[in-house]
Scaffold this motif. Sequence first.
Motif, mmCIF file in Angstrom:
data_model
loop_
_atom_site.group_PDB
_atom_site.id
_atom_site.type_symbol
_atom_site.label_atom_id
_atom_site.label_comp_id
_atom_site.label_asym_id
_atom_site.label_seq_id
_atom_site.Cartn_x
_atom_site.Cartn_y
_atom_site.Cartn_z
ATOM 1 N N ASP A 97 0.842 -1.200 0.000
ATOM 2 C CA ASP A 97 0.000 0.000 0.000
ATOM 3 C C ASP A 97 0.882 1.257 0.000
ATOM 4 O OD1 ASP A 97 0.914 0.286 2.592
ATOM 5 O OD2 ASP A 97 -0.989 -0.224 3.549
ATOM 6 N N THR A 98 0.207 2.417 -0.011
ATOM 7 C CA THR A 98 0.937 3.679 -0.101
ATOM 8 C C THR A 98 1.818 3.905 1.128
ATOM 9 O OG1 THR A 98 -0.826 4.592 -1.449
ATOM 10 C CG2 THR A 98 0.643 6.173 -0.416
ATOM 11 N N ALA A 99 1.317 3.536 2.298
ATOM 12 C CA ALA A 99 2.112 3.738 3.521
ATOM 13 C C ALA A 99 3.425 2.968 3.404
ATOM 14 C CB ALA A 99 1.315 3.274 4.740
ATOM 15 N N ALA A 100 3.362 1.760 2.869
ATOM 16 C CA ALA A 100 4.589 0.962 2.704
ATOM 17 C C ALA A 100 5.512 1.631 1.684
ATOM 18 C CB ALA A 100 4.238 -0.459 2.281
ATOM 19 N N ALA A 101 4.935 2.162 0.605
ATOM 20 C CA ALA A 101 5.769 2.836 -0.407
ATOM 21 C C ALA A 101 6.507 4.017 0.232
ATOM 22 C CB ALA A 101 4.899 3.314 -1.571
ATOM 23 N N ARG A 102 5.799 4.785 1.057
ATOM 24 C CA ARG A 102 6.425 5.961 1.696
ATOM 25 C C ARG A 102 7.604 5.545 2.567
ATOM 26 N NH1 ARG A 102 2.100 10.572 2.932
ATOM 27 N NH2 ARG A 102 4.016 11.549 3.638
ATOM 28 N N ARG A 103 7.493 4.361 3.139
ATOM 29 C CA ARG A 103 8.546 3.872 4.027
ATOM 30 C C ARG A 103 9.866 3.664 3.277
ATOM 31 N NH1 ARG A 103 11.371 1.232 7.048
ATOM 32 N NH2 ARG A 103 11.313 -0.828 8.010
ATOM 33 N N TRP A 104 9.778 3.286 1.983
ATOM 34 C CA TRP A 104 11.002 2.954 1.231
ATOM 35 C C TRP A 104 11.489 4.100 0.356
ATOM 36 C CZ3 TRP A 104 12.427 -0.765 4.031
ATOM 37 C CH2 TRP A 104 11.497 -1.698 4.507
ATOM 38 N N ALA A 105 10.729 5.212 0.337
ATOM 39 C CA ALA A 105 11.165 6.395 -0.419
ATOM 40 C C ALA A 105 11.741 7.406 0.563
ATOM 41 C CB ALA A 105 9.981 7.004 -1.164
ATOM 42 N N ARG A 106 12.808 8.112 0.168
ATOM 43 C CA ARG A 106 13.430 9.076 1.066
ATOM 44 C C ARG A 106 12.566 10.324 1.210
ATOM 45 N NH1 ARG A 106 18.208 8.994 -1.406
ATOM 46 N NH2 ARG A 106 18.011 11.093 -2.239
ATOM 47 N N ASN A 107 11.899 10.712 0.161
ATOM 48 C CA ASN A 107 10.881 11.751 0.327
ATOM 49 C C ASN A 107 9.688 11.436 -0.572
ATOM 50 O OD1 ASN A 107 11.451 12.981 -2.236
ATOM 51 N ND2 ASN A 107 13.302 13.803 -1.273
ATOM 52 N N TRP A 108 8.603 12.119 -0.287
ATOM 53 C CA TRP A 108 7.319 11.748 -0.884
ATOM 54 C C TRP A 108 6.639 13.033 -1.363
ATOM 55 C CZ3 TRP A 108 5.414 7.265 -2.380
ATOM 56 C CH2 TRP A 108 4.038 7.130 -2.591
ATOM 57 N N PRO A 109 6.890 13.428 -2.617
ATOM 58 C CA PRO A 109 6.307 14.675 -3.107
ATOM 59 C C PRO A 109 4.780 14.597 -3.212
ATOM 60 C CG PRO A 109 7.499 13.507 -4.854
ATOM 61 C CD PRO A 109 7.739 12.740 -3.592
#
Length: 332
Positions: A67-79
Amino acid sequence: MTSTGDDRPGTRISQAVDILQRGGLVALPTETVYGLGADARSSAAVGRIFIAKGRPATNPLIVHVHDTAAARRWARNWPDAAGKLADRFWPGPLTLVLPKNREIVDGATAGLDSVGLRVPNHPLALELLRCFDGPIAAPSANRSNCISPTTASHVRDELGDKVDLILDGGACTVGIESTVLDLAHGAPRILRPGQISAWQIEQVIGPLASDQPVQSGELRESNESHRQLAPGQLPVHYAPQTLTLRFTPDQYGQLKLDEQTGVIVLEAEPFGSSCARIVTLPRDPAAYAQQLYAALRDLDNRHLHRIYIQTPPDEASWAAVRDRIFRASRPC
Ligand code: TXA
Ligand code: MG
């Protein structure tokens, strides 16, 4: 390959999780094509993907999350753009390239500081991702430069001896790989066209970079900056072993048609011949995409002298399909 005789989905998922936790390889269905998955936090596991596929280490992998929360965890920033696109298109066939978190190993991203993240829209893939509770790096489950698999048996035929488990989720519904969108280097840019079009993306986040590398399916691979931004996007890719030539209806007269020839034409095209096999694909781009790789694979397995494939119209709705056909074929 693991086989216990117990094929209940829950059992298969727990076997798959176990294999991933031990650094093994699991082929998984997605809505686009089947992926060859490994734990994206393990260099050794990711290394096995490259060996199994014969893939150059310079070609980064897509990392799948549930899900999106998991994606945010592996990205250094989230535009903001990532949030809007994730809300609109995930789960679905859109990969977002973002600055990567340190825990995603460098091998997974071919040493790049960015990572392609995607939430696939397939119940079995989502269930696996939820149970594994970690990022799964998964390129298409084919040998490097060959046709992507759209059924479990395609994977079995091509990589069966190299993967620890294949999860069978039926035929893929989209049939061509996800749209890859770069959000890590200035203006958003499509690196690989897919079912989610530039127009759909622009409806959500506004204009994309004006020098898009792919316009209506025409490849402009000579552009050096694009080549660096989109590693792994080689002009010839996804190709059958058999000589594959593309043609337009005005070239019918030039085709060499004999029993060693396979032809893929668009529905309702007046095409008569005694050649080995004529495959007719739908005039609707989404339905066409769903069947394209299986049709190419089937003709390729017949060991013909040549395959002709009709180029669909140069229209935006065919951009992703034209991209794949241009990579799989040469002009005739
Ligand atoms: O639909 C799909 O995307 C499938 C399924 C399994 O999810 N996966 C897939 O992976 O097509 P693959 O490895 O065959 O293609 C991944 C491509 C790379 O070749 C590269 O062009 C692009 O995605 N890519 C991945 N990470 C990138 C990054 N950090 N920067 C630029 N491009 C990237
Ligand atoms: Mg691939």
